[in-house]
Design a protein around this motif. Structure first.
Motif, PDB file in Angstrom:
ATOM      1  N   TYR A 276      70.490  59.637  30.799  1.00  0.00           N
ATOM      2  CA  TYR A 276      69.862  59.615  29.365  1.00  0.00           C
ATOM      3  C   TYR A 276      69.875  58.544  28.519  1.00  0.00           C
ATOM      4  O   TYR A 276      70.590  57.617  28.656  1.00  0.00           O
ATOM      5  CB  TYR A 276      71.273  60.130  28.459  1.00  0.00           C
ATOM      6  CG  TYR A 276      70.817  60.801  26.718  1.00  0.00           C
ATOM      7  CD1 TYR A 276      70.437  62.091  26.733  1.00  0.00           C
ATOM      8  CD2 TYR A 276      71.131  59.933  25.866  1.00  0.00           C
ATOM      9  CE1 TYR A 276      69.894  62.532  25.491  1.00  0.00           C
ATOM     10  CE2 TYR A 276      70.876  60.174  24.704  1.00  0.00           C
ATOM     11  CZ  TYR A 276      70.296  61.476  24.228  1.00  0.00           C
ATOM     12  OH  TYR A 276      69.863  62.062  23.010  1.00  0.00           O
ATOM     13  N   VAL A 278      68.969  56.349  24.979  1.00  0.00           N
ATOM     14  CA  VAL A 278      68.851  56.634  23.639  1.00  0.00           C
ATOM     15  C   VAL A 278      67.668  55.634  23.304  1.00  0.00           C
ATOM     16  O   VAL A 278      67.725  54.480  23.522  1.00  0.00           O
ATOM     17  CB  VAL A 278      70.240  55.885  23.049  1.00  0.00           C
ATOM     18  CG1 VAL A 278      70.256  55.724  21.618  1.00  0.00           C
ATOM     19  CG2 VAL A 278      71.529  56.715  23.535  1.00  0.00           C
ATOM     20  N   ASP A 283      65.016  60.572  21.861  1.00  0.00           N
ATOM     21  CA  ASP A 283      65.448  60.336  23.018  1.00  0.00           C
ATOM     22  C   ASP A 283      65.177  60.813  24.367  1.00  0.00           C
ATOM     23  O   ASP A 283      64.307  61.783  24.350  1.00  0.00           O
ATOM     24  CB  ASP A 283      67.165  60.598  22.972  1.00  0.00           C
ATOM     25  CG  ASP A 283      67.757  59.465  22.049  1.00  0.00           C
ATOM     26  OD1 ASP A 283      67.296  58.820  21.414  1.00  0.00           O
ATOM     27  OD2 ASP A 283      68.832  59.928  21.648  1.00  0.00           O
ATOM     28  N   ALA A 316      75.229  56.391  23.801  1.00  0.00           N
ATOM     29  CA  ALA A 316      75.893  57.689  24.149  1.00  0.00           C
ATOM     30  C   ALA A 316      76.870  57.659  25.382  1.00  0.00           C
ATOM     31  O   ALA A 316      77.097  56.684  25.796  1.00  0.00           O
ATOM     32  CB  ALA A 316      74.295  58.358  24.701  1.00  0.00           C
ATOM     33  N   VAL A 331      76.235  61.363  20.893  1.00  0.00           N
ATOM     34  CA  VAL A 331      74.897  60.292  20.499  1.00  0.00           C
ATOM     35  C   VAL A 331      75.394  59.708  19.475  1.00  0.00           C
ATOM     36  O   VAL A 331      75.640  60.269  18.320  1.00  0.00           O
ATOM     37  CB  VAL A 331      73.601  61.103  20.587  1.00  0.00           C
ATOM     38  CG1 VAL A 331      72.638  59.999  20.174  1.00  0.00           C
ATOM     39  CG2 VAL A 331      73.399  61.806  21.740  1.00  0.00           C
TER      40      VAL A 331
END
Length: 551
Positions: A276, A278, A283, A316, A331
């Motif tokens: 993931y 950010v 995102d 995150a 987040v």
């Protein structure tokens, strides 16, 4: 004549009992040149495999001059074992010379346990140090199963090579005779002094400013790989046995973007780490599709997975807050944060912050999950530019911010956070990096925390732009703390007695400060079993310090 024999026998018997009760004479650990306690106690050494003498808390490599709190235990399951004793010495592995010191207070009593331990000098050559039990520690005959003593050991002031500890333990029957006792011996080694050696992480020169990074083994080969967010671009490196090779072009990861942070986690349960990212804007959720030859393949699926995150993000954190076996995602934003619940089908649903009790609005900087109250549910700490949040997980998808009532400071600017159990009491404590002096919160176990005085505990620091890395870097079983701030670095070694030692500057332990730190991480880059330190700066400076033994 018979009366004389009786008197001499009683005298010898009394001397043996007194010697055992108050600790043995120096030189009975079974170390080179020594005998064992069977000289006075009948029987053979290590008479069965059910008893033992153990020494815990030894590091994988010692820091010269540092103090270590060790735990020596003697155990045996037989119910007739009622009295326990030990003797311990430390010698250099090559020369069998005294290694380090067992510090004392009040004459000859051991620092870590002054009532129950004592130090003597003697043995072969007359200069070896021995720590052993005292008469006070053998007076309680109600103990069954074993006994344990804390022992302080100061490592040699320089690199003396390997160190071996020789221990002898007595599992006695408590009948006040030397007959029927069981003597156990063992040796425990430290291979040498631990050093942080500058190394090169990248197979080819890497020159770029670094905004953030995240380590994770995306190909499952046991070597941690690295994702880097640069100035407006992304880089993915595969760890090829300790050397980082750029595989960005073939990976499917976008080359350009305004990233701020990243976190690895296997959100779909396929055994592969996903990523993931950010951003300052939408995102990215990069699903790991596996390997294609030597390169990984990632697919961007954020929108398809239900993640519509266009706010200005900061961080995150993955964590299974509802206990359903699927990683959820928190987040951190400049403003309202978002908790995404993993629905188990590859998609996420944003949790209503008001209904969930997560509606506090702040400029967030970092977040970390941990079950601090032992109820089996993950709780959440959020570090903010302003009051921090400590969300207790109430279950049923609901949280409560208990920071004010839990003793969390409401002033100042927090920039990083990590959970750790620094005092090894089984409860999660908190370390928060702040603008200025950082904070260590000890978990009291009643839902509240107390601030540990940095000057008393030895973690005093100051500065701005802080980053944090927590790990047991020396392998002694206790978590240590590394903090980098603008132009300053701090490595606080957990000594095991409630205090920390600032060990940078010790022989072999040097880390060069960076002007604008953007991340720090402990990671075993070369898989040699020792933690390495990676630190990066916004100005493009980065450094890898390899944990190595000896010179």
């Amino acid at each position: 004549m018979s009366a004389l024999r009786w008197f001499v026998g009683v005298l010898v018997f009394t001397a043996v009992v007194a010697a055992f009760s108050s600790g043995p004479d120096p030189g009975f650990t079974g170390a080179p040149g020594e005998r064992t306690c069977t000289v006075c106690h009948s029987g053979r050494v290590n008479p069965d495999d059910r008893g033992s003498v153990r020494l815990d808390g030894l590091p994988g490599g010692y820091i010269p001059g540092e103090r270590y709190i060790l735990s020596l235990s003697v155990t045996h399951p037989d119910p007739d074992r009622r009295r326990w004793g030990f003797q311990l010495t430390a010698l250099t592995s090559m020369e069998n010379a005294p290694a380090g010191d067992f510090p004392i207070v009040g004459g000859n009593r051991g620092v870590a346990d002054p009532i129950r331990t004592q130090r003597e000098i003697g043995g072969p050559g007359g200069h070896r140090q021995y720590i052993s039990h005292t008469a006070e520690s053998t007076s309680d005959l109600s103990k069954r199963g074993g006994d344990r003593w804390l022992v302080a050991w100061d490592a040699p002031s320089g690199d003396r090579g390997g160190v071996t500890f020789y221990a002898a333990g007595n599992a006695a029957n408590g009948d006040r005779t030397p007959i029927g006792d069981k003597i156990f011996t063992a040796a425990f080694s430290i291979p040498g002094a631990l050093r942080l050696v500058p190394g090169e992480a990248f197979a080819a020169p890497f020159v770029s400013s670094i905004t953030a990074f995240a380590w994770g083994d995306f190909d499952g080969d046991g070597f941690p790989d690295l994702f880097i967010i640069g100035e407006g671009q992304y880089f993915l490196f595969r760890n090829d046995r300790g050397q980082l090779v750029d595989v960005t072009a073939a990976s499917g990861i976008p080359r350009f973007g305004m990233g701020r942070a990243a976190a690895w986690g296997d959100y779909n349960g396929d055994g592969r780490l996903d990523l993931y990212v950010v951003n300052d804007g939408q995102d990215l959720l990069l699903r790991n599709e596996g390997m294609s030859g030597e390169a990984p393949v990632f697919r961007e699926v954020a929108l398809a997975a239900g993640i519509i995150e266009a706010a200005s993000g900061r961080a995150a954190a993955w964590g299974d807050f509802d206990g359903d076996g699927w990683l959820d995602l928190y987040v951190v934003n400049d403003g309202q944060d978002v908790l995404y619940r993993n629905q188990g089908d590859g998609t996420f649903a944003a949790v209503d912050p008001h209904a969930a009790g997560l509606s506090e609005n702040a400029r967030g900087r970092a977040a970390a999950w941990r079950d601090f109250d032992g109820d089996g549910r993950l709780d959440l700490y959020v570090a903010n530019e302003g009051p921090d949040f400590l969300y207790r997980n109430l279950g049923g998808g609901r949280f409560q911010n208990i920071a004010p009532s839990a003793g969390i400071r409401e002033d100042g600017i927090s920039v990083a956070v990590a959970w750790l159990d620094f005092d090894r009491d089984g409860r999660a404590d908190i370390f928060v990096v702040r603008e200025g002096q950082d904070m260590l919160y000890r978990n009291r176990g009643d839902g509240t925390f107390e601030v540990i005085d940095p000057n008393v505990a030895g973690y005093a620091d100051e500065g701005t732009e802080g980053v944090l890395a927590v790990a047991d870097f020396d392998g002694d079983g206790r978590e240590d703390i590394f903090v980098a701030k603008a132009g300053a670095v701090f490595l606080f070694r957990n000594r095991g007695d409630g205090t920390f030692g600032q060990i940078l500057g010790r022989p072999g332990v040097d880390v060069v400060p960076v002007s604008s730190p953007r991340g720090a991480a402990w990671v075993d880059v070369d898989r040699d079993g020792r933690m390495d330190l990676f630190i990066a700066s916004r100005d493009g400076a980065h450094a890898l310090y390899l944990g190595k033994i000896g010179g």
